[in-house]
Design an enzyme around this catalytic site. Structure first.
Site, PDB file in Angstrom:
ATOM      1  N   LYS A 195       0.856  -1.184   0.000  1.00 56.90           N
ATOM      2  CA  LYS A 195       0.000   0.000   0.000  1.00 56.90           C
ATOM      3  C   LYS A 195       0.891   1.233   0.000  1.00 56.90           C
ATOM      4  CE  LYS A 195      -3.617   2.472   2.447  1.00 56.90           C
ATOM      5  NZ  LYS A 195      -4.541   2.504   3.573  1.00 56.90           N
ATOM      6  N   ARG A 205     -10.432  10.167   1.609  1.00 57.54           N
ATOM      7  CA  ARG A 205     -10.207  10.839   2.909  1.00 57.54           C
ATOM      8  C   ARG A 205     -11.270  11.896   3.167  1.00 57.54           C
ATOM      9  NH1 ARG A 205      -3.539  11.054   2.939  1.00 57.54           N
ATOM     10  NH2 ARG A 205      -3.303   8.778   2.741  1.00 57.54           N
ATOM     11  N   LYS A 247      -2.061  -1.550  -3.908  1.00 54.34           N
ATOM     12  CA  LYS A 247      -2.932  -0.380  -3.878  1.00 54.34           C
ATOM     13  C   LYS A 247      -2.110   0.886  -3.953  1.00 54.34           C
ATOM     14  CE  LYS A 247      -5.965   1.993  -0.701  1.00 54.34           C
ATOM     15  NZ  LYS A 247      -6.310   2.192   0.659  1.00 54.34           N
ATOM     16  N   SER A 273     -10.157   5.586  -4.859  1.00 50.52           N
ATOM     17  CA  SER A 273     -11.076   6.708  -5.046  1.00 50.52           C
ATOM     18  C   SER A 273     -10.595   7.717  -6.082  1.00 50.52           C
ATOM     19  CB  SER A 273     -11.314   7.399  -3.704  1.00 50.52           C
ATOM     20  OG  SER A 273     -10.090   7.843  -3.135  1.00 50.52           O
TER      21      SER A 273
HETATM   22  C1  PBG Z   1      -7.543   3.613   5.336  1.00 54.16           C
HETATM   23  C2  PBG Z   1      -7.796   3.412   3.894  1.00 54.16           C
HETATM   24  C3  PBG Z   1      -7.571   4.302   2.844  1.00 54.16           C
HETATM   25  C4  PBG Z   1      -8.075   3.688   1.706  1.00 54.16           C
HETATM   26  C5  PBG Z   1      -8.547   2.445   2.076  1.00 54.16           C
HETATM   27  N1  PBG Z   1      -8.359   2.284   3.440  1.00 54.16           N
HETATM   28  C6  PBG Z   1      -7.030   5.661   2.831  1.00 54.16           C
HETATM   29  C7  PBG Z   1      -5.711   5.990   3.379  1.00 54.16           C
HETATM   30  O1  PBG Z   1      -4.865   5.114   3.660  1.00 54.16           O
HETATM   31  O2  PBG Z   1      -5.488   7.183   3.555  1.00 54.16           O
HETATM   32  C8  PBG Z   1      -8.103   4.295   0.344  1.00 54.16           C
HETATM   33  C9  PBG Z   1      -9.252   3.865  -0.498  1.00 54.16           C
HETATM   34  C10 PBG Z   1      -9.539   4.760  -1.646  1.00 54.16           C
HETATM   35  O3  PBG Z   1      -8.881   5.799  -1.871  1.00 54.16           O
HETATM   36  O4  PBG Z   1     -10.478   4.418  -2.380  1.00 54.16           O
HETATM   37  N2  PBG Z   1      -6.319   3.176   5.801  1.00 54.16           N
HETATM   38 ZN    ZN Z   2      -5.940   3.931   7.857  1.00 50.03          ZN
END
Ligand code: PBG
Ligand code: ZN
Length: 324
Positions: A195, A205, A247, A273
């Site tokens: 990630k 967010r 991701k 997203s």
């Molecule tokens: C939380 C999380 C995030 C996403 C999934 N779980 C955001 C982040 O790490 O800031 C992103 C999903 C998306 O952007 O669709 N840890």
């Molecule tokens: Zn998180």
């Protein structure tokens, strides 16, 4: 006699092209995210993610019922609590928004659906970090204990798959051990393994009100690193992950391929997203053909090696026949 090969022979007609196609995207490959809020009768579109909403548990049940009609059986749940505190305590217990959502979904749909829960503290902490914040640092081991408790609460309330997205070290092993001890040996773990610290999470967010103080670069990965993504996936498999994730997806297709070639468990990618919102915005302006772009993007993720794709496009793509 020609002195060259003629690969065009296999592209002559639609039926010929269909016969030799290497890759496909089908409903069974897709996992659909939902943003679940407290209360009842609530459903509201997220401004930066057209077509995607915040839903209360009763509305979630309706949404999942409609998705099931389209063939979407796997559902990823994000909880957005009313109360946040330093340790994200509203993420635990049997009364959290996710615990209630799980019980309701399992009551309505039982084994006809797969419930996946995001396990992370960022939506539940007042500072917006994915773990505990001590003296300005996100600490690892104390966070892992809390995350394991969160996973256990999800397992107890009906999660088929728990999915840690926090990027703390050792959390997959800790979750596996605690769930096993408590008798949840059949609850799977889908680890967000590679990630990356990405600008593509912006709209999410907003949706989760989870923008952190500072950034997440001390725990999410540096986009400059490829090998490290493979390492993270291998470590998670060693710790007991049943599936691993890369991701975001489109800017990391090389990582999807490398991870697919290295591990033996299913590889999932998250079409996040920001990737969704970029396509939506361009399509709304008439600058790209949404149907064709979505199909091409999802095919690229599958071709790169994703067995499964978490995407916000699934509903439109199936309802409007974009994947054929
Ligand atoms: C939380 C999380 C995030 C996403 C999934 N779980 C955001 C982040 O790490 O800031 C992103 C999903 C998306 O952007 O669709 N840890
Ligand atoms: Zn998180």
């Amino acid at each position: 006699m020609d002195m060259f090969e003629r690969p065009r022979r296999l592209r002559t007609t639609p039926v010929m092209r269909e016969m030799v196609a290497e890759t496909s995207v089908e409903a069974r490959h897709l996992i659909t995210p939902h943003f679940v809020v407290e209360g009842t009768g609530f459903k509201d579109e997220i401004a930066s993610m057209p077509g995607i909403g915040h839903v209360s548990v009763d509305e979630l049940v309706k949404e999942v019922a409609a998705d099931l009609e389209l063939g979407l059986k796997s559902h990823l749940l994000f909880g957005i609590p009313d109360k946040k505190d330093a340790h994200g305590t509203s993420a635990l217990g049997d009364d959290s928004v996710i615990a209630r959502a799980l019980r309701e979904l399992k009551k309505q749909f039982g084994q006809d659906i797969i419930t996946v829960t995001d396990v992370c503290l960022c939506a539940y902490t007042s500072h917006g970090h994915c773990g505990f914040l001590e003296n300005g640092k996100v600490v690892n081991d104390a966070s892992v204990e809390q995350l394991a408790e969160m996973a256990l609460a999800h397992a107890r309330n009906g999660a088929d798959i728990v999915s840690p997205s926090d990027m703390m070290d050792g959390r997959v092993g800790a979750m596996r051990e605690l769930m096993d001890e408590e008798g949840y040996t059949d609850t799977s773990i889908l680890a967000y393994s590679a990630k990356y610290a990405s600008a593509y999470y912006g709209p999410f967010r907003d949706a989760c009100d989870s923008a952190p103080q500072g950034d997440r670069k001390s725990y999410q990965m540096d986009p400059r690193n490829g090998r490290e993504g493979v390492l993270e996936a291998m470590l998670d498999v060693d710790e007991g992950a049943d599936m691993v994730m890369v991701k975001p997806a489109l800017a990391y297709l090389d990582i999807i391929r490398r991870v697919r070639d290295e591990v033996m468990v299913p590889v999932v990618c998250y079409n996040v997203s920001g990737e969704y919102s970029l396509v939506k915005a361009a399509a709304q302006n008439g600058w790209v053909n949404e149907a064709a772009i979505v199909r091409e993007n999802l095919l690229a993720m599958r071709r790169a090696g994703s067995d499964l794709i978490i995407t916000y496009h699934g509903r439109d793509a199936l309802a409007k026949g974009w994947l054929k």
